[in-house]
Design an enzyme around this catalytic site. Sequence first.
Site, PDB file in Angstrom:
ATOM      1  N   ARG A 118       0.805  -1.282  -0.114  1.00  0.00           N
ATOM      2  CA  ARG A 118      -0.087  -0.124   0.036  1.00  0.00           C
ATOM      3  C   ARG A 118       0.905   1.248   0.027  1.00  0.00           C
ATOM      4  O   ARG A 118       0.956   1.905  -1.030  1.00  0.00           O
ATOM      5  CB  ARG A 118      -1.091  -0.011   1.200  1.00  0.00           C
ATOM      6  CG  ARG A 118      -2.104   1.002   1.113  1.00  0.00           C
ATOM      7  CD  ARG A 118      -1.976   2.488   1.436  1.00  0.00           C
ATOM      8  NE  ARG A 118      -1.080   2.492   2.729  1.00  0.00           N
ATOM      9  CZ  ARG A 118      -0.932   3.738   3.233  1.00  0.00           C
ATOM     10  NH1 ARG A 118      -0.907   4.760   2.486  1.00  0.00           N
ATOM     11  NH2 ARG A 118      -0.355   3.729   4.357  1.00  0.00           N
ATOM     12  N   ASP A 119       1.736   1.601   1.061  1.00  0.00           N
ATOM     13  CA  ASP A 119       2.148   2.789   1.072  1.00  0.00           C
ATOM     14  C   ASP A 119       3.649   2.702   0.154  1.00  0.00           C
ATOM     15  O   ASP A 119       3.904   3.551  -0.407  1.00  0.00           O
ATOM     16  CB  ASP A 119       2.983   2.949   2.715  1.00  0.00           C
ATOM     17  CG  ASP A 119       3.265   4.264   2.880  1.00  0.00           C
ATOM     18  OD1 ASP A 119       3.696   4.930   1.928  1.00  0.00           O
ATOM     19  OD2 ASP A 119       3.506   4.364   4.221  1.00  0.00           O
ATOM     20  N   CYS A 175       4.173   9.664   0.982  1.00  0.00           N
ATOM     21  CA  CYS A 175       2.858  10.131   0.895  1.00  0.00           C
ATOM     22  C   CYS A 175       2.882  11.142  -0.232  1.00  0.00           C
ATOM     23  O   CYS A 175       3.643  12.110  -0.507  1.00  0.00           O
ATOM     24  CB  CYS A 175       2.707  11.004   2.169  1.00  0.00           C
ATOM     25  SG  CYS A 175       1.007  11.884   2.040  1.00  0.00           S
TER      26      CYS A 175
END
Length: 312
Positions: free
Chosen positions: A13-14, A245
């Site tokens: 995911r990240d 992010c």
Amino acid sequence: MPTAVDIREVGPRDGLQIEAPISTAAKRQLLQALARTGVRRIEATAFVSPTAVPAMADAAAVAEVVQEIDAGRAAGSPPISWSALVPNLAGARRALAAGFTELEYVVSAADGHSLANVRRPTADALAAVAEVAAAAHEAGGRCEVIVATAWDCPFDGRTPVVRTAELCARAVELGADRLCLGDTIGTATPGRVIDLLDAVRAAVPAVDVGAHFHNTRGAGLACAWAAVTAGVTSLDASTGGLGGCPFAPGASGNIATEELALLLGDSGVDTGIDLDAALAAAGLAEELVGHPGSSNLLRAGGRSRPRGRPRS
């Protein structure tokens, strides 16, 4: 000092969220490789807007892959706890319908990042913990609140310790089962890590508090070690050091799973992770995304392998 630390693998995911989308078949390869490392928790995907995060557009298909992997694991294999990140109640319902019962919900401690990340101020994002947690609990699951920009924000600067601690306390009041403090832009340092952990634990003494560090400025592993010496037993890491992010300028890769496993294992802290399998997974991750990650260990090689694979 704990004798064991639970590393959550966040690469799927990240690690992939800022990359060009790769196929579900490629993600299947990565998830299978990660499952072979012995890691006990894997963050598999995110049920977010495919427009905002195209790399996560196949979340429902990844859920099916997770179920296939579980079904194909040898009898007696240690179970893997699979989780999914959700941005709101709608995402939580999609994740639960797909079979995930471990949900992660992000609240930014800083308004600037909250507005960039989910287009609403921290207070509004925090209030939504109640409905996300209630949905998870109704389905027999759990909700972990990840506190982004727990130390610093790329827009607002340093996050006051008291603000993060009060946010954590309120999140627990609203139903969070666990907390994870996120060093979103990789600016934390060991002393500040311990200071914030002390404050958060004083605010929520009965709740498990984990940590998520980025190695943007080279202090990620030092911060992870500081957290462990302070008693933290849950840490996030990403295969190959991939990730960051997309809504925080300069937020480059996470600490690498294989590097954290080596650091802890050589220090007598059990992670359950097979280092050679972790290095193999990191090498595969690099192949799938088409460029090197930030793992020094993958470049240098483990002790059973004098040198890492040649890089172009």
